[in-house]
Write a protein that holds these residues in place. Structure first.
Motif, PDB file in Angstrom:
ATOM      1  N   GLY A 184      17.605   0.543  23.937  1.00  0.00           N
ATOM      2  CA  GLY A 184      18.158   0.849  22.623  1.00  0.00           C
ATOM      3  C   GLY A 184      17.663  -0.027  21.502  1.00  0.00           C
ATOM      4  O   GLY A 184      18.190   0.011  20.395  1.00  0.00           O
ATOM      5  N   GLU A 185      16.645  -0.825  21.781  1.00  0.00           N
ATOM      6  CA  GLU A 185      16.143  -1.764  20.782  1.00  0.00           C
ATOM      7  C   GLU A 185      14.874  -1.243  20.119  1.00  0.00           C
ATOM      8  O   GLU A 185      13.870  -1.034  20.789  1.00  0.00           O
ATOM      9  N   PRO A 186      14.910  -1.081  18.797  1.00  0.00           N
ATOM     10  CA  PRO A 186      13.681  -0.681  18.112  1.00  0.00           C
ATOM     11  C   PRO A 186      12.723  -1.858  17.997  1.00  0.00           C
ATOM     12  O   PRO A 186      13.145  -3.009  17.935  1.00  0.00           O
ATOM     13  N   GLU A 187      11.431  -1.546  18.017  1.00  0.00           N
ATOM     14  CA  GLU A 187      10.410  -2.570  17.828  1.00  0.00           C
ATOM     15  C   GLU A 187       9.339  -2.012  16.912  1.00  0.00           C
ATOM     16  O   GLU A 187       9.106  -0.808  16.874  1.00  0.00           O
ATOM     17  N   VAL A 188       8.708  -2.892  16.164  1.00  0.00           N
ATOM     18  CA  VAL A 188       7.598  -2.464  15.313  1.00  0.00           C
ATOM     19  C   VAL A 188       6.445  -2.085  16.236  1.00  0.00           C
ATOM     20  O   VAL A 188       6.007  -2.896  17.054  1.00  0.00           O
ATOM     21  N   TYR A 189       5.993  -0.848  16.115  1.00  0.00           N
ATOM     22  CA  TYR A 189       4.877  -0.373  16.926  1.00  0.00           C
ATOM     23  C   TYR A 189       3.567  -0.479  16.152  1.00  0.00           C
ATOM     24  O   TYR A 189       2.535  -0.831  16.712  1.00  0.00           O
ATOM     25  N   ALA A 190       3.626  -0.152  14.850  1.00  0.00           N
ATOM     26  CA  ALA A 190       2.422  -0.182  14.017  1.00  0.00           C
ATOM     27  C   ALA A 190       2.822  -0.414  12.567  1.00  0.00           C
ATOM     28  O   ALA A 190       3.928  -0.068  12.154  1.00  0.00           O
ATOM     29  N   ASP A 191       1.891  -0.961  11.783  1.00  0.00           N
ATOM     30  CA  ASP A 191       2.152  -1.230  10.369  1.00  0.00           C
ATOM     31  C   ASP A 191       1.857  -0.033   9.473  1.00  0.00           C
ATOM     32  O   ASP A 191       2.137  -0.076   8.279  1.00  0.00           O
ATOM     33  N   SER A 192       1.262   1.027  10.055  1.00  0.00           N
ATOM     34  CA  SER A 192       0.951   2.226   9.275  1.00  0.00           C
ATOM     35  C   SER A 192       0.816   3.409  10.222  1.00  0.00           C
ATOM     36  O   SER A 192       0.687   3.233  11.444  1.00  0.00           O
ATOM     37  N   PHE A 193       0.805   4.611   9.656  1.00  0.00           N
ATOM     38  CA  PHE A 193       0.599   5.806  10.463  1.00  0.00           C
ATOM     39  C   PHE A 193      -0.782   5.779  11.112  1.00  0.00           C
ATOM     40  O   PHE A 193      -0.929   6.122  12.290  1.00  0.00           O
ATOM     41  N   ALA A 194      -1.808   5.369  10.367  1.00  0.00           N
ATOM     42  CA  ALA A 194      -3.161   5.316  10.917  1.00  0.00           C
ATOM     43  C   ALA A 194      -3.214   4.384  12.128  1.00  0.00           C
ATOM     44  O   ALA A 194      -3.801   4.725  13.163  1.00  0.00           O
ATOM     45  N   GLU A 195      -2.593   3.218  12.020  1.00  0.00           N
ATOM     46  CA  GLU A 195      -2.562   2.272  13.140  1.00  0.00           C
ATOM     47  C   GLU A 195      -1.781   2.863  14.313  1.00  0.00           C
ATOM     48  O   GLU A 195      -2.162   2.692  15.481  1.00  0.00           O
ATOM     49  N   PHE A 196      -0.688   3.571  14.022  1.00  0.00           N
ATOM     50  CA  PHE A 196       0.109   4.253  15.050  1.00  0.00           C
ATOM     51  C   PHE A 196      -0.763   5.216  15.852  1.00  0.00           C
ATOM     52  O   PHE A 196      -0.766   5.202  17.086  1.00  0.00           O
ATOM     53  N   LEU A 197      -1.515   6.072  15.154  1.00  0.00           N
ATOM     54  CA  LEU A 197      -2.376   7.036  15.852  1.00  0.00           C
ATOM     55  C   LEU A 197      -3.430   6.326  16.694  1.00  0.00           C
ATOM     56  O   LEU A 197      -3.666   6.707  17.842  1.00  0.00           O
ATOM     57  N   GLU A 198      -4.067   5.326  16.126  1.00  0.00           N
ATOM     58  CA  GLU A 198      -5.106   4.605  16.868  1.00  0.00           C
ATOM     59  C   GLU A 198      -4.535   3.964  18.136  1.00  0.00           C
ATOM     60  O   GLU A 198      -5.146   4.041  19.206  1.00  0.00           O
ATOM     61  N   LYS A 199      -3.374   3.328  18.025  1.00  0.00           N
ATOM     62  CA  LYS A 199      -2.768   2.682  19.193  1.00  0.00           C
ATOM     63  C   LYS A 199      -2.414   3.708  20.262  1.00  0.00           C
ATOM     64  O   LYS A 199      -2.672   3.473  21.449  1.00  0.00           O
ATOM     65  N   LEU A 200      -1.832   4.838  19.867  1.00  0.00           N
ATOM     66  CA  LEU A 200      -1.463   5.844  20.861  1.00  0.00           C
ATOM     67  C   LEU A 200      -2.701   6.427  21.529  1.00  0.00           C
ATOM     68  O   LEU A 200      -2.703   6.655  22.737  1.00  0.00           O
ATOM     69  N   ILE A 201      -3.743   6.682  20.754  1.00  0.00           N
ATOM     70  CA  ILE A 201      -4.990   7.194  21.331  1.00  0.00           C
ATOM     71  C   ILE A 201      -5.538   6.180  22.330  1.00  0.00           C
ATOM     72  O   ILE A 201      -5.903   6.533  23.459  1.00  0.00           O
ATOM     73  N   ASP A 202      -5.559   4.913  21.940  1.00  0.00           N
ATOM     74  CA  ASP A 202      -6.062   3.869  22.836  1.00  0.00           C
ATOM     75  C   ASP A 202      -5.241   3.778  24.113  1.00  0.00           C
ATOM     76  O   ASP A 202      -5.779   3.686  25.216  1.00  0.00           O
ATOM     77  N   ARG A 206       0.820  -1.224   0.000  1.00  0.00           N
ATOM     78  CA  ARG A 206       0.000   0.000   0.000  1.00  0.00           C
ATOM     79  C   ARG A 206       0.851   1.271   0.000  1.00  0.00           C
ATOM     80  O   ARG A 206       0.315   2.363  -0.086  1.00  0.00           O
ATOM     81  N   GLY A 207       2.162   1.114   0.189  1.00  0.00           N
ATOM     82  CA  GLY A 207       3.051   2.269   0.278  1.00  0.00           C
ATOM     83  C   GLY A 207       3.241   2.759   1.706  1.00  0.00           C
ATOM     84  O   GLY A 207       3.824   3.810   1.940  1.00  0.00           O
ATOM     85  N   GLU A 208       2.751   1.967   2.668  1.00  0.00           N
ATOM     86  CA  GLU A 208       2.884   2.338   4.086  1.00  0.00           C
ATOM     87  C   GLU A 208       4.251   1.912   4.620  1.00  0.00           C
ATOM     88  O   GLU A 208       4.795   0.894   4.213  1.00  0.00           O
ATOM     89  N   PHE A 209       4.781   2.704   5.536  1.00  0.00           N
ATOM     90  CA  PHE A 209       5.997   2.355   6.273  1.00  0.00           C
ATOM     91  C   PHE A 209       5.589   1.851   7.645  1.00  0.00           C
ATOM     92  O   PHE A 209       4.609   2.327   8.221  1.00  0.00           O
ATOM     93  N   LYS A 210       6.360   0.938   8.189  1.00  0.00           N
ATOM     94  CA  LYS A 210       6.154   0.546   9.574  1.00  0.00           C
ATOM     95  C   LYS A 210       6.560   1.730  10.466  1.00  0.00           C
ATOM     96  O   LYS A 210       7.487   2.462  10.151  1.00  0.00           O
ATOM     97  N   VAL A 211       5.833   1.891  11.557  1.00  0.00           N
ATOM     98  CA  VAL A 211       6.208   2.880  12.561  1.00  0.00           C
ATOM     99  C   VAL A 211       6.920   2.119  13.666  1.00  0.00           C
ATOM    100  O   VAL A 211       6.383   1.156  14.228  1.00  0.00           O
ATOM    101  N   MET A 212       8.131   2.551  13.936  1.00  0.00           N
ATOM    102  CA  MET A 212       8.971   1.894  14.920  1.00  0.00           C
ATOM    103  C   MET A 212       8.978   2.701  16.217  1.00  0.00           C
ATOM    104  O   MET A 212       8.873   3.924  16.191  1.00  0.00           O
ATOM    105  N   ARG A 213       9.134   1.999  17.312  1.00  0.00           N
ATOM    106  CA  ARG A 213       9.289   2.633  18.624  1.00  0.00           C
ATOM    107  C   ARG A 213      10.679   2.285  19.118  1.00  0.00           C
ATOM    108  O   ARG A 213      11.068   1.111  19.123  1.00  0.00           O
ATOM    109  N   LEU A 214      11.433   3.308  19.514  1.00  0.00           N
ATOM    110  CA  LEU A 214      12.763   3.076  20.065  1.00  0.00           C
ATOM    111  C   LEU A 214      12.750   3.446  21.535  1.00  0.00           C
ATOM    112  O   LEU A 214      12.416   4.575  21.888  1.00  0.00           O
TER     113      LEU A 214
END
Length: 152
Positions: free
Chosen positions: A127-145, A114-122
């Motif tokens: 010092g270890e990055p982890e996948v936080y969300a598969d898209s910006f939209a999912e990132f916003l929803e997770k943070l709001i939740d 879809r052209g989406e980038f994963k959003v990573m949390r560091l």
């Protein structure tokens, strides 16, 4: 397409967005030209429809007009220009930098169909990055939740 997110944005108190502060398409195109890649569709949608927001008092990076970019520390391109070469080579495009022990960034090396980038949390502590969300939209929803009290 972003029905769930739109619903959350309409009712959340964790995220404060500012009506009539949308980004112009020409600003996005200008930023993409300098970056050398397209921004993810859900982030473009956010910029064109909402533009600016504070999440728990911290700005989610946005795009400002080129004449204000050098004075705006919430502009994603301004922050990218300040990044060191290693950060750029690692494909990090910073997105949200709260005053906490973590920060969030797009991993520009992880484009999906879809052209989406994963959003990573560091996490600064381990010092270890982890996948936080598969898209910006999912990132916003997770943070709001996560930042919405359970009884709200």
């Amino acid at each position: 397409m972003y029905t769930s997110l739109i619903e959350k944005l309409a009712h959340t108190k964790a995220l404060k967005w500012f009506p009539n502060h949308q980004v112009q398409e020409s600003w996005i195109v200008e930023v993409e030209q300098e970056l050398g890649f397209s921004l993810p569709p859900s982030y473009r949608w956010w910029l064109l429809n909402y533009g600016q927001a504070l999440l728990s008092g911290t700005a989610i990076l946005t795009i400002t007009s080129s004449e204000h970019r050098e004075y705006t520390d919430t502009d994603i391109l301004y922050i990218y220009r300040l990044a060191d070469e290693q950060t750029k080579q690692e494909g990090k495009l910073e997105l949200f930098i709260p005053d906490e022990d973590e920060y969030y960034y797009f991993d520009t090396r992880t484009t999906d169909e879809r052209g989406e980038f994963k959003v990573m949390r560091l996490d600064y502590f381990n010092g270890e990055p982890e996948v936080y969300a598969d898209s910006f939209a999912e990132f916003l929803e997770k943070l709001i939740d996560q930042r919405t009290p359970r009884n709200a």
